[in-house]
Design a protein around this motif. Structure first.
Motif, PDB file in Angstrom:
ATOM      1  N   ILE A 148      -9.547   3.594   2.580  1.00 31.23           N
ATOM      2  CA  ILE A 148      -8.577   4.556   2.670  1.00 31.23           C
ATOM      3  C   ILE A 148      -7.444   4.172   2.330  1.00 31.23           C
ATOM      4  N   GLY A 149      -6.740   3.077   3.407  1.00 30.99           N
ATOM      5  CA  GLY A 149      -5.617   2.295   3.210  1.00 30.99           C
ATOM      6  C   GLY A 149      -5.234   1.427   2.609  1.00 30.99           C
ATOM      7  N   GLU A 150      -6.693   1.021   1.900  1.00 32.52           N
ATOM      8  CA  GLU A 150      -5.968  -0.214   0.420  1.00 32.52           C
ATOM      9  C   GLU A 150      -5.537   0.825  -0.995  1.00 32.52           C
ATOM     10  N   MET A 151      -6.415   1.934  -0.554  1.00 37.23           N
ATOM     11  CA  MET A 151      -6.371   3.026  -2.029  1.00 37.23           C
ATOM     12  C   MET A 151      -4.708   3.308  -2.138  1.00 37.23           C
ATOM     13  N   VAL A 152      -4.118   3.883  -1.027  1.00 41.17           N
ATOM     14  CA  VAL A 152      -2.938   4.686  -0.283  1.00 41.17           C
ATOM     15  C   VAL A 152      -2.027   3.549  -1.236  1.00 41.17           C
ATOM     16  N   LYS A 153      -1.834   1.737  -0.873  1.00 40.11           N
ATOM     17  CA  LYS A 153      -1.280   1.104  -1.379  1.00 40.11           C
ATOM     18  C   LYS A 153      -1.343   0.816  -2.972  1.00 40.11           C
ATOM     19  N   GLY A 154      -2.196   1.244  -2.914  1.00 39.13           N
ATOM     20  CA  GLY A 154      -2.747   1.225  -4.731  1.00 39.13           C
ATOM     21  C   GLY A 154      -2.542   2.302  -5.422  1.00 39.13           C
ATOM     22  N   GLY A 155      -1.845   3.611  -3.951  1.00 38.56           N
ATOM     23  CA  GLY A 155      -1.346   4.680  -5.297  1.00 38.56           C
ATOM     24  C   GLY A 155      -2.380   5.577  -6.038  1.00 38.56           C
ATOM     25  N   PHE A 156      -3.638   5.621  -5.274  1.00 34.00           N
ATOM     26  CA  PHE A 156      -4.954   6.449  -5.442  1.00 34.00           C
ATOM     27  C   PHE A 156      -5.043   6.662  -4.889  1.00 34.00           C
ATOM     28  N   VAL A 157      -4.390   7.275  -4.082  1.00 31.38           N
ATOM     29  CA  VAL A 157      -4.604   8.486  -3.100  1.00 31.38           C
ATOM     30  C   VAL A 157      -3.617   8.763  -2.010  1.00 31.38           C
ATOM     31  N   THR A 158      -3.572   9.675  -1.693  1.00 31.42           N
ATOM     32  CA  THR A 158      -2.664  10.267  -1.000  1.00 31.42           C
ATOM     33  C   THR A 158      -3.415  10.851   0.530  1.00 31.42           C
ATOM     34  N   GLU A 159      -2.810  10.379   1.612  1.00 36.55           N
ATOM     35  CA  GLU A 159      -2.817  10.555   3.023  1.00 36.55           C
ATOM     36  C   GLU A 159      -2.231  11.785   4.078  1.00 36.55           C
ATOM     37  N   LYS A 160      -2.147  12.833   4.467  1.00 38.47           N
ATOM     38  CA  LYS A 160      -1.345  13.260   5.068  1.00 38.47           C
ATOM     39  C   LYS A 160      -2.433  14.387   6.557  1.00 38.47           C
ATOM     40  N   LYS A 161      -1.237  14.944   7.327  1.00 36.10           N
ATOM     41  CA  LYS A 161      -1.791  15.513   8.490  1.00 36.10           C
ATOM     42  C   LYS A 161      -2.559  16.813   7.773  1.00 36.10           C
ATOM     43  N   ASP A 162      -3.386  17.194   8.745  1.00 33.35           N
ATOM     44  CA  ASP A 162      -4.671  18.557   8.671  1.00 33.35           C
ATOM     45  C   ASP A 162      -3.402  19.639   9.512  1.00 33.35           C
ATOM     46  N   LYS A 163      -2.824  20.957   8.460  1.00 28.34           N
ATOM     47  CA  LYS A 163      -1.910  21.654   9.349  1.00 28.34           C
ATOM     48  C   LYS A 163      -2.677  22.563  10.340  1.00 28.34           C
ATOM     49  N   ALA A 164      -3.865  22.573   9.780  1.00 20.34           N
ATOM     50  CA  ALA A 164      -4.614  22.928  10.573  1.00 20.34           C
ATOM     51  C   ALA A 164      -5.216  22.186  11.973  1.00 20.34           C
ATOM     52  N   ASP A 165      -5.026  20.867  12.066  1.00 17.80           N
ATOM     53  CA  ASP A 165      -5.365  20.308  12.850  1.00 17.80           C
ATOM     54  C   ASP A 165      -4.311  18.837  12.921  1.00 17.80           C
ATOM     55  N   GLY A 166      -3.858  18.185  13.320  1.00 21.88           N
ATOM     56  CA  GLY A 166      -2.889  17.418  13.224  1.00 21.88           C
ATOM     57  C   GLY A 166      -3.366  16.419  13.819  1.00 21.88           C
ATOM     58  N   ARG A 167      -4.416  16.721  14.191  1.00 19.53           N
ATOM     59  CA  ARG A 167      -5.132  15.363  14.980  1.00 19.53           C
ATOM     60  C   ARG A 167      -5.544  14.659  13.711  1.00 19.53           C
ATOM     61  N   ARG A 168      -5.840  15.537  12.819  1.00 22.19           N
ATOM     62  CA  ARG A 168      -6.901  15.022  11.439  1.00 22.19           C
ATOM     63  C   ARG A 168      -5.655  15.165  10.178  1.00 22.19           C
ATOM     64  N   ASN A 169      -6.252  13.454   9.021  1.00 21.89           N
ATOM     65  CA  ASN A 169      -5.328  13.307   7.734  1.00 21.89           C
ATOM     66  C   ASN A 169      -6.437  13.407   7.203  1.00 21.89           C
ATOM     67  N   MET A 170      -6.303  14.350   6.456  1.00 18.87           N
ATOM     68  CA  MET A 170      -6.648  14.497   4.785  1.00 18.87           C
ATOM     69  C   MET A 170      -6.372  14.250   3.706  1.00 18.87           C
ATOM     70  N   VAL A 171      -7.397  13.516   2.943  1.00 23.36           N
ATOM     71  CA  VAL A 171      -7.471  12.447   2.072  1.00 23.36           C
ATOM     72  C   VAL A 171      -7.476  13.026   1.048  1.00 23.36           C
ATOM     73  N   SER A 172      -6.774  12.799  -0.483  1.00 19.42           N
ATOM     74  CA  SER A 172      -6.940  13.293  -1.395  1.00 19.42           C
ATOM     75  C   SER A 172      -6.078  12.085  -2.853  1.00 19.42           C
TER      76      SER A 172
END
Length: 317
Positions: free
Chosen positions: A75-99
């Motif tokens: 996921i980290g590599e795909m974020v750097k490549g611009g293919f994926v975004t990662e953000k905090k879950d609105k319902a649970d700030g401890r989790r990251n949501m990937v799309s």
């Protein structure tokens, strides 16, 4: 391929890695063929994300059968490549949501033709091959899930090592080994008791001369295991399996099983009908061995040993 013909099946890991490298090198070129700046190892994660929606790293890892750290790194590599975004879950700030990002969604559109062509090429390979690799992989995965390669190697190691073991009748020259092997395991888990000293200090008079027997396991002609068959003055049991001990340095060679099986055969040869033993449930490998030999738990009865908390019996047929 001469190397693999010489080495044989023990090089399966190396051969699979070579096949993986061959396919992996072509996979990288195939993405470039379709003008997609993409690393082949990203594909399982990308495939999960391409239908839209947001996913946790944990859910992706579970879906594709990878470890959490492995997926997190991809996921980290795909974020750097611009293919994926990662953000905090609105319902649970401890989790990251990937799309997928806009670039990722664009790649998802372009990659459909690649999917079709790769599928066609693989189906062509399968049709030309004498053996269906895809089905074979599925079968291997299932078999290794049931029993790992490590476990299988350990079992073969145990069989090979056990072939070097000889089970011989007790002789006075083994008296020291009989006592030492038993003292070693008893002192490791419990304390020596009066009944122990009676049997171990006077093996001939206490066991042999009272109608009992002792078997000794030799490995490279060294006594590494012992087991006694005690004659019982009991209306229900003919003999007791007792004083089984295997040196820690000789464990993993199936010696306990070989001794137990041999002492059972000895009891049968002497006309015994039922065999008895006492143990302690903290000795899990020993209890497992007794079950493997066919012993079953019976109701407790008086014992000369403080440490005994389980009694077992075996019908001799």
């Amino acid at each position: 391929m001469d190397f693999f013909n010489k080495v044989g099946k023990m090089a399966i890991g190396s051969r699979l890695r070579m096949l993986n490298e061959t396919i992996g090198e072509d996979a990288a070129r195939i993405y470039k063929l379709y003008d997609i700046d993409f690393q082949p190892k990203w594909f399982p994660v990308f495939y999960i994300l391409q239908d839209g929606g947001e996913f946790t790293i944990t859910s992706i890892a579970k879906e594709i059968g990878h470890s959490h750290p492995s997926v997190s790194k991809i996921i980290g590599e795909m974020v750097k490549g611009g293919f994926v975004t990662e953000k905090k879950d609105k319902a649970d700030g401890r989790r990251n949501m990937v799309s997928l990002s806009a670039k990722g969604r664009e790649a998802g559109s372009k990659i459909q033709d690649q999917y079709a062509d790769v599928t066609g090429a693989v189906e062509e390979l399968l049709a030309q091959a004498n053996h269906d690799l895809w089905k074979a992989i599925e079968e291997w995965e299932y078999l290794l899930e049931q029993k790992t390669l490590l476990r299988r190697v350990q079992e073969h190691q145990k069989i090979r090592e056990s072939n070097k073991v000889r089970i011989v009748p007790y002789e006075p020259r083994y008296a020291t080994a009989f006592k030492a092997l038993n003292e070693e395991w008893i002192s490791t888990y419990f304390k020596m008791e009066e009944a122990d000293y009676k049997a171990l200090d006077n093996a001939d008079s206490y066991i042999i001369n009272n109608g009992g027997h002792i078997l000794v396991a030799l490995y490279n002609n060294e006594p590494v295991g012992v087991c006694a068959l005690l004659k019982m003055n009991d209306p229900e049991y003919d003999f007791e399996l007792a004083k089984m001990a295997v040196s820690p340095k000789a464990q993993g060679k199936n010696i306990g099983f070989l001794l137990g099986r041999s002492i059972i055969e000895k009891a049968k040869a002497l006309g015994g009908h039922k065999l008895y033993l006492e143990s302690n449930t903290i000795l899990k490998p020993a209890i497992s061995l007794y079950h493997k030999l066919g012993f079953v738990k019976v109701a407790g009865r008086p014992s000369p040993y403080e440490r005994a908390n389980i009694q077992m019996e075996l019908e001799l047929k």
